[in-house]
Design a protein around this motif. Structure first.
Motif, mmCIF file in Angstrom:
data_model
loop_
_atom_site.group_PDB
_atom_site.id
_atom_site.type_symbol
_atom_site.label_atom_id
_atom_site.label_comp_id
_atom_site.label_asym_id
_atom_site.label_seq_id
_atom_site.Cartn_x
_atom_site.Cartn_y
_atom_site.Cartn_z
ATOM 1 N N THR A 196 0.853 -1.191 0.000
ATOM 2 C CA THR A 196 0.000 0.000 0.000
ATOM 3 C C THR A 196 0.886 1.236 0.000
ATOM 4 O O THR A 196 2.056 1.181 0.390
ATOM 5 N N ALA A 197 0.306 2.348 -0.444
ATOM 6 C CA ALA A 197 1.085 3.581 -0.561
ATOM 7 C C ALA A 197 0.410 4.710 0.198
ATOM 8 O O ALA A 197 -0.818 4.760 0.317
ATOM 9 N N GLY A 198 1.218 5.633 0.703
ATOM 10 C CA GLY A 198 0.687 6.766 1.464
ATOM 11 C C GLY A 198 1.480 8.028 1.201
ATOM 12 O O GLY A 198 2.606 7.997 0.699
ATOM 13 N N ARG A 199 0.866 9.135 1.565
ATOM 14 C CA ARG A 199 1.505 10.451 1.434
ATOM 15 C C ARG A 199 1.085 11.291 2.643
ATOM 16 O O ARG A 199 -0.081 11.334 3.000
ATOM 17 N N ALA A 200 2.047 11.980 3.264
ATOM 18 C CA ALA A 200 1.770 12.721 4.498
ATOM 19 C C ALA A 200 1.657 14.221 4.244
ATOM 20 O O ALA A 200 2.376 14.786 3.429
ATOM 21 N N THR A 201 0.727 14.845 4.958
ATOM 22 C CA THR A 201 0.661 16.302 5.054
ATOM 23 C C THR A 201 0.987 16.680 6.497
ATOM 24 O O THR A 201 1.046 15.822 7.375
ATOM 25 N N PHE A 202 1.176 17.958 6.769
ATOM 26 C CA PHE A 202 1.637 18.340 8.099
ATOM 27 C C PHE A 202 1.252 19.774 8.422
ATOM 28 O O PHE A 202 0.937 20.573 7.539
ATOM 29 N N ASN A 203 1.277 20.109 9.706
ATOM 30 C CA ASN A 203 1.157 21.492 10.165
ATOM 31 C C ASN A 203 1.705 21.586 11.585
ATOM 32 O O ASN A 203 2.134 20.576 12.150
ATOM 33 N N VAL A 204 1.720 22.790 12.129
ATOM 34 C CA VAL A 204 2.174 22.982 13.501
ATOM 35 C C VAL A 204 1.128 23.749 14.287
ATOM 36 O O VAL A 204 0.306 24.463 13.728
ATOM 37 N N GLN A 205 1.173 23.569 15.584
ATOM 38 C CA GLN A 205 0.333 24.331 16.513
ATOM 39 C C GLN A 205 1.236 24.917 17.587
ATOM 40 O O GLN A 205 2.136 24.223 18.073
ATOM 41 N N PRO A 206 1.042 26.175 17.953
ATOM 42 C CA PRO A 206 0.024 27.087 17.438
ATOM 43 C C PRO A 206 0.321 27.529 16.007
ATOM 44 O O PRO A 206 1.484 27.511 15.583
ATOM 45 N N GLU A 207 -0.719 27.919 15.284
ATOM 46 C CA GLU A 207 -0.572 28.287 13.883
ATOM 47 C C GLU A 207 0.401 29.441 13.679
ATOM 48 O O GLU A 207 1.131 29.485 12.688
ATOM 49 N N LEU A 208 0.440 30.368 14.627
ATOM 50 C CA LEU A 208 1.342 31.522 14.494
ATOM 51 C C LEU A 208 2.811 31.107 14.441
ATOM 52 O O LEU A 208 3.661 31.851 13.958
ATOM 53 N N ALA A 209 3.115 29.903 14.937
ATOM 54 C CA ALA A 209 4.501 29.434 14.937
ATOM 55 C C ALA A 209 4.910 28.884 13.580
ATOM 56 O O ALA A 209 6.100 28.644 13.343
ATOM 57 N N GLY A 210 3.962 28.676 12.667
ATOM 58 C CA GLY A 210 4.256 28.096 11.363
ATOM 59 C C GLY A 210 5.390 28.765 10.616
ATOM 60 O O GLY A 210 6.305 28.085 10.133
ATOM 61 N N PRO A 211 5.405 30.106 10.495
ATOM 62 C CA PRO A 211 6.481 30.758 9.746
ATOM 63 C C PRO A 211 7.858 30.616 10.389
ATOM 64 O O PRO A 211 8.872 30.890 9.743
ATOM 65 N N TYR A 212 7.914 30.195 11.662
ATOM 66 C CA TYR A 212 9.183 30.129 12.381
ATOM 67 C C TYR A 212 9.662 28.689 12.589
ATOM 68 O O TYR A 212 10.743 28.479 13.129
ATOM 69 N N PHE A 213 8.843 27.723 12.142
ATOM 70 C CA PHE A 213 9.244 26.317 12.228
ATOM 71 C C PHE A 213 9.737 25.904 10.847
ATOM 72 O O PHE A 213 8.967 25.719 9.922
ATOM 73 N N ASN A 214 11.052 25.798 10.710
ATOM 74 C CA ASN A 214 11.677 25.554 9.412
ATOM 75 C C ASN A 214 12.070 24.095 9.260
ATOM 76 O O ASN A 214 12.870 23.582 10.058
ATOM 77 N N LYS A 215 11.538 23.423 8.251
ATOM 78 C CA LYS A 215 11.932 22.030 8.001
ATOM 79 C C LYS A 215 13.033 22.008 6.953
ATOM 80 O O LYS A 215 12.940 22.626 5.898
ATOM 81 N N VAL A 216 14.117 21.303 7.281
ATOM 82 C CA VAL A 216 15.259 21.150 6.379
ATOM 83 C C VAL A 216 15.077 19.898 5.534
ATOM 84 O O VAL A 216 15.358 19.870 4.341
#
Length: 213
Positions: A113-133
């Motif tokens: 079987t195959a899968g694909r992941a989506t993601f987010n962070v909480q709190p939402e305001l932290a999104g611009p400051y959480f950098n994934k390499v």
């Protein structure tokens, strides 16, 4: 009579031009509608809008603060028959420090079987400051029956987060992934690297019971 003879072709040409413009406009709107979803996803990844993790343009922050922040990890499934969970429920790192965490996925079904992941962070305001390499998100991944895959994520928290009034006292960020099913041939299975970040180590605060899908 001559006036009418001249006017009718002009009106016919004008109607044709208007009809052509309308068709072009309608076609453009359809094209924009199809493009809206990937463009929105790209916008969210680039800006962190709506709690979406921001894509890092460099592996390390320009500085590391003498301040700890705890990153909690969450995992969910939405129809894919996998056991999908973080290896550790949380880690504690310095703000600005590049860190690596791991998720694990096991195919519990009797065929590939195959899968694909989506993601987010909480709190939402932290999104611009959480950098994934490095991240396994939006990658089509196929697992054989019973196969387990290590899925690393490399990230850092931008030190500028302490300059945001609403986030200056933030001590915990939650990174959440949801795995969705996709149809894909096992021969197309991508290779997901699990190599650690060179020259950097993580401080694992504790390992608790894993989150199920």
């Amino acid at each position: 009579m001559n006036h009418q003879a001249v006017t009718r072709p002009q009106k016919k040409n004008t109607n044709g031009i208007v009809a052509g413009v309308c068709v072009a406009f309608f076609g453009g709107m359809i094209g924009m509608a199809y493009a809206a979803v990937p463009l929105y996803a790209m916008f969210c990844q680039a800006t962190g809008y709506g709690g979406t993790v921001k894509r890092a343009t460099q592996q390390y922050a320009d500085r590391v603060l003498d301040r700890d922040i705890t990153i909690r990890f969450d995992a969910n499934t939405a129809g894919v028959p996998w056991q999908f969970q973080p290896v550790a429920r949380s880690i504690t790192v310095k703000i600005g420090e590049t860190a690596q965490a791991h998720y694990s996925a096991t195919n519990k079904f009797s065929h590939a079987t195959a899968g694909r992941a989506t993601f987010n962070v909480q709190p939402e305001l932290a999104g611009p400051y959480f950098n994934k390499v490095e991240c396994f998100c939006f990658t089509d991944t196929t697992l054989k029956p019973g196969e387990t895959l290590d899925m690393p994520v490399v990230f850092y928290v931008d030190p500028d987060i302490v300059n945001v009034p609403e986030l200056k006292d933030l001590t915990t960020i939650t990174l959440s992934y949801t795995m969705f099913p996709i149809e894909k041939n096992e021969k197309d299975k991508p290779v997901v690297s699990s190599a650690p970040v060179k020259g950097k180590s993580n401080k694992v605060s504790h390992t608790e019971g894993s989150l199920g899908g």
